[in-house]
Design a protein around this motif. Structure first.
Motif, PDB file in Angstrom:
ATOM      1  N   ARG A 300       0.843  -1.192   0.000  1.00  0.00           N
ATOM      2  CA  ARG A 300       0.000   0.000   0.000  1.00  0.00           C
ATOM      3  C   ARG A 300       0.869   1.229   0.000  1.00  0.00           C
ATOM      4  N   VAL A 301       0.413   2.284  -0.661  1.00  0.00           N
ATOM      5  CA  VAL A 301       1.026   3.608  -0.518  1.00  0.00           C
ATOM      6  C   VAL A 301      -0.082   4.578  -0.135  1.00  0.00           C
ATOM      7  N   ASP A 302       0.108   5.256   0.989  1.00  0.00           N
ATOM      8  CA  ASP A 302      -0.868   6.235   1.474  1.00  0.00           C
ATOM      9  C   ASP A 302      -0.339   7.640   1.226  1.00  0.00           C
ATOM     10  N   VAL A 303      -1.223   8.508   0.747  1.00  0.00           N
ATOM     11  CA  VAL A 303      -0.847   9.901   0.484  1.00  0.00           C
ATOM     12  C   VAL A 303      -1.821  10.816   1.226  1.00  0.00           C
ATOM     13  N   SER A 304      -1.268  11.834   1.852  1.00  0.00           N
ATOM     14  CA  SER A 304      -2.089  12.833   2.538  1.00  0.00           C
ATOM     15  C   SER A 304      -1.825  14.198   1.918  1.00  0.00           C
ATOM     16  N   VAL A 305      -2.887  14.979   1.745  1.00  0.00           N
ATOM     17  CA  VAL A 305      -2.698  16.347   1.241  1.00  0.00           C
ATOM     18  C   VAL A 305      -3.054  17.381   2.314  1.00  0.00           C
ATOM     19  N   THR A 310      -5.604  13.215   7.122  1.00  0.00           N
ATOM     20  CA  THR A 310      -6.427  12.219   6.413  1.00  0.00           C
ATOM     21  C   THR A 310      -5.587  11.641   5.271  1.00  0.00           C
ATOM     22  N   TRP A 311      -5.961  10.433   4.847  1.00  0.00           N
ATOM     23  CA  TRP A 311      -5.145   9.708   3.864  1.00  0.00           C
ATOM     24  C   TRP A 311      -6.006   9.162   2.735  1.00  0.00           C
ATOM     25  N   MET A 312      -5.366   9.016   1.566  1.00  0.00           N
ATOM     26  CA  MET A 312      -5.996   8.290   0.465  1.00  0.00           C
ATOM     27  C   MET A 312      -4.970   7.318  -0.098  1.00  0.00           C
ATOM     28  N   GLU A 313      -5.465   6.243  -0.687  1.00  0.00           N
ATOM     29  CA  GLU A 313      -4.551   5.231  -1.212  1.00  0.00           C
ATOM     30  C   GLU A 313      -4.200   5.537  -2.660  1.00  0.00           C
ATOM     31  N   ALA A 314      -2.915   5.442  -2.977  1.00  0.00           N
ATOM     32  CA  ALA A 314      -2.447   5.681  -4.347  1.00  0.00           C
ATOM     33  C   ALA A 314      -2.501   4.382  -5.144  1.00  0.00           C
ATOM     34  N   SER A 315      -2.586   4.519  -6.462  1.00  0.00           N
ATOM     35  CA  SER A 315      -2.483   3.323  -7.308  1.00  0.00           C
ATOM     36  C   SER A 315      -1.012   2.947  -7.431  1.00  0.00           C
ATOM     37  N   ARG A 316      -0.729   1.636  -7.608  1.00  0.00           N
ATOM     38  CA  ARG A 316       0.652   1.151  -7.708  1.00  0.00           C
ATOM     39  C   ARG A 316       0.839   0.428  -9.033  1.00  0.00           C
ATOM     40  N   SER A 317       2.025   0.572  -9.604  1.00  0.00           N
ATOM     41  CA  SER A 317       2.288  -0.126 -10.864  1.00  0.00           C
ATOM     42  C   SER A 317       3.757  -0.483 -10.997  1.00  0.00           C
ATOM     43  N   GLN A 318       4.032  -1.496 -11.814  1.00  0.00           N
ATOM     44  CA  GLN A 318       5.395  -1.807 -12.239  1.00  0.00           C
ATOM     45  C   GLN A 318       5.419  -1.774 -13.764  1.00  0.00           C
ATOM     46  N   LYS A 319       5.289  -2.947 -14.399  1.00  0.00           N
ATOM     47  CA  LYS A 319       5.316  -2.993 -15.867  1.00  0.00           C
ATOM     48  C   LYS A 319       3.988  -2.507 -16.434  1.00  0.00           C
ATOM     49  N   SER A 320       4.051  -1.772 -17.537  1.00  0.00           N
ATOM     50  CA  SER A 320       2.806  -1.241 -18.116  1.00  0.00           C
ATOM     51  C   SER A 320       1.949  -2.395 -18.630  1.00  0.00           C
ATOM     52  N   VAL A 322       0.408  -4.592 -16.916  1.00  0.00           N
ATOM     53  CA  VAL A 322       0.322  -5.722 -15.971  1.00  0.00           C
ATOM     54  C   VAL A 322      -0.065  -5.157 -14.606  1.00  0.00           C
ATOM     55  N   PRO A 323      -1.253  -5.510 -14.089  1.00  0.00           N
ATOM     56  CA  PRO A 323      -1.637  -4.978 -12.773  1.00  0.00           C
ATOM     57  C   PRO A 323      -0.624  -5.441 -11.720  1.00  0.00           C
ATOM     58  N   TYR A 324      -0.229  -4.531 -10.844  1.00  0.00           N
ATOM     59  CA  TYR A 324       0.736  -4.899  -9.798  1.00  0.00           C
ATOM     60  C   TYR A 324       0.013  -5.540  -8.629  1.00  0.00           C
ATOM     61  N   ILE A 325       0.458  -6.753  -8.284  1.00  0.00           N
ATOM     62  CA  ILE A 325      -0.037  -7.415  -7.081  1.00  0.00           C
ATOM     63  C   ILE A 325       1.188  -7.784  -6.252  1.00  0.00           C
ATOM     64  N   SER A 326       1.239  -7.273  -5.037  1.00  0.00           N
ATOM     65  CA  SER A 326       2.372  -7.523  -4.141  1.00  0.00           C
ATOM     66  C   SER A 326       2.587  -9.022  -3.951  1.00  0.00           C
ATOM     67  N   GLU A 327       3.844  -9.470  -4.063  1.00  0.00           N
ATOM     68  CA  GLU A 327       4.240 -10.864  -3.833  1.00  0.00           C
ATOM     69  C   GLU A 327       3.695 -11.834  -4.892  1.00  0.00           C
ATOM     70  N   HIS A 328       3.126 -11.345  -5.975  1.00  0.00           N
ATOM     71  CA  HIS A 328       2.555 -12.225  -6.998  1.00  0.00           C
ATOM     72  C   HIS A 328       3.637 -12.603  -8.007  1.00  0.00           C
ATOM     73  N   ALA A 329       3.477 -13.788  -8.626  1.00  0.00           N
ATOM     74  CA  ALA A 329       4.473 -14.270  -9.593  1.00  0.00           C
ATOM     75  C   ALA A 329       4.639 -13.317 -10.776  1.00  0.00           C
ATOM     76  N   SER A 330       3.598 -12.533 -11.080  1.00  0.00           N
ATOM     77  CA  SER A 330       3.666 -11.614 -12.229  1.00  0.00           C
ATOM     78  C   SER A 330       4.423 -10.333 -11.906  1.00  0.00           C
ATOM     79  N   SER A 331       4.746 -10.129 -10.622  1.00  0.00           N
ATOM     80  CA  SER A 331       5.424  -8.896 -10.205  1.00  0.00           C
ATOM     81  C   SER A 331       6.931  -9.130 -10.070  1.00  0.00           C
TER      82      SER A 331
END
Length: 393
Positions: A300-305, A310-320, A322-331
């Motif tokens: 997770r990445v939390d960002v506050s303005v 207060t916090w909101m969750e940011a989207s995460r990515s690696q390869k374009s 391919v959805p990023y899933i932490s600890e997944h074989a595709s990551s």
């Protein structure tokens, strides 16, 4: 060494990109502007931070260059590039980060010693080369070995690079044999970076890449590999890159009380904004990188303005694509993730980012709590100030 030499002065340095922010000219230490880091998941070698301890070694004859493997091993060997090229080649996407990344912000609390890095002593590359576990089989050490029959428990990497900290001797570091012989640890003897031969700044012709571990252990310009009983006794293992509490000063320090730092902790940095930025009120894109050591993913990445209320969750990515899933074989387990979130910002404020890794490790809120005299491992919440302005600046 035949084929590879360390110059005695800085007259033969390689060309460097003009946009790099130079922290020291001799030896050359520089980082890219933070905005270039989030421009791509894979960091171009020109924009990959440069961390050096002396003049850049020169290859005079690649065919004569070799690595000598010796120590507590059955059959010491001299191995040439042709031997290494014959081993199976792997590409490993791995983030390297200097332990001193973000040191400048730590020194604002109280002065620390070390190169004054901002937030870009980090980069993500596709390293190509042979697995150290395959290479060590050539000298009779099987995979998944913790101790050799002669009592070897550590693998020491010795560079051609000469440095003043070693009184003119070579830069060196070590990792446990159990890590070196584990194919899953992906430790490489790398000869390529992003599909090209390593350039001189990054260790041409051969370097070690130890994924998930502070950059100091990924030794460049490799000359010798020693199988040893105890960990390397070099300066950068024993008298540097160790984590001390805020209470220790240069008068009270006892280096022997701490272990050398290996894995890097969870880290997160905003790269789309400088420490102080002027913005037009409205929608603002906030993006940056997050990374953790030891192959741990980013959960997770939390960002506050609003300064952390207060916090909101940011989207995460690696390869374009391919959805990023932490600890997944595709990551890519050894690589950073890029994060992004868009927020409505109508007035001057402080933006904060913090990450959580797959072991639920979190970042310390305040840099003061982790201040240490060498200024390493500043993984406190990253904060940038924005000033809202309606003028057409």
């Amino acid at each position: 060494m035949p084929g590879l030499t360390a110059p005695s002065d800085y007259s033969q340095e390689p060309p460097r990109h003009p946009s790099l922010l130079i922290n020291a000219k001799t030896p050359f230490n520089a980082e890219p502007p933070r905005s270039t880091l989030v421009a791509s998941y894979v960091t171009p070698s020109d924009f990959f931070y440069k961390r050096n301890h002396g003049p850049i070694p020169i290859v005079e004859d690649i065919n004569r260059y070799s690595v000598f493997v010796s120590g507590l091993v059955e059959s010491p060997k001299q191995l040439f590039m042709k031997d290494i090229w014959m081993l199976p080649k792997y590409n490993v996407t791995a983030t390297l980060q200097c332990a001193g990344n973000r040191r400048t912000a730590m020194s604002k609390t109280k002065t620390v010693r070390g190169v004054g890095w901002d937030v870009s002593a980090i980069g993500n590359a596709i390293w190509g080369g042979a697995k150290l576990s395959d290479f060590l089989e050539l000298v009779g050490i099987p995979k998944l070995t913790s101790v050799t029959q002669f009592g070897g428990r550590h693998v020491e990497f010795v560079s051609v690079d000469k440095c003043k900290e070693e009184n003119g001797g070579p830069y060196k570091a070590s990792i446990p044999l159990s890590q070196a012989t584990n194919p899953e640890a992906d430790v490489l003897l790398a000869y390529e970076m992003n599909g090209e031969p390593l350039n001189r700044d990054h260790g041409y012709p051969l370097r070690v890449v130890v994924p998930g571990v502070i950059g100091a252990r990924s030794v460049k310009w490799l000359e010798d590999i020693n199988i040893i009983a105890e960990e390397c006794q070099g300066f950068f293992m024993q008298k540097d890159y160790k984590m001390f509490p805020p209470s220790v000063n240069w008068d009270s320090i006892d280096w022997s009380t701490r272990r050398p730092q290996m894995d890097f902790p969870v880290q997160c940095v905003i790269c789309s904004l400088e420490d102080v930025s002027t913005i037009k009120p409205g929608k603002v894109k906030i993006s940056g990188y997050a990374a953790s050591g030891g192959g741990r993913g980013i959960e997770r990445v939390d960002v506050s303005v609003d300064g952390g209320k207060t916090w909101m969750e940011a989207s995460r990515s690696q390869k374009s694509g391919v959805p990023y899933i932490s600890e997944h074989a595709s990551s890519d387990k050894w690589a950073w993730v890029l994060f992004e979130v868009t927020a409505d910002i109508l007035q001057s404020t402080e933006i904060v980012a913090k990450a959580v890794d797959s072991a639920a490790n979190v970042q310390p809120e305040k840099v003061e709590d982790i201040w240490n005299l060498r200024g390493i491992l500043n993984t406190s919440w990253h904060r940038v100030k924005v000033q809202a302005s309606h003028s057409n600046m």
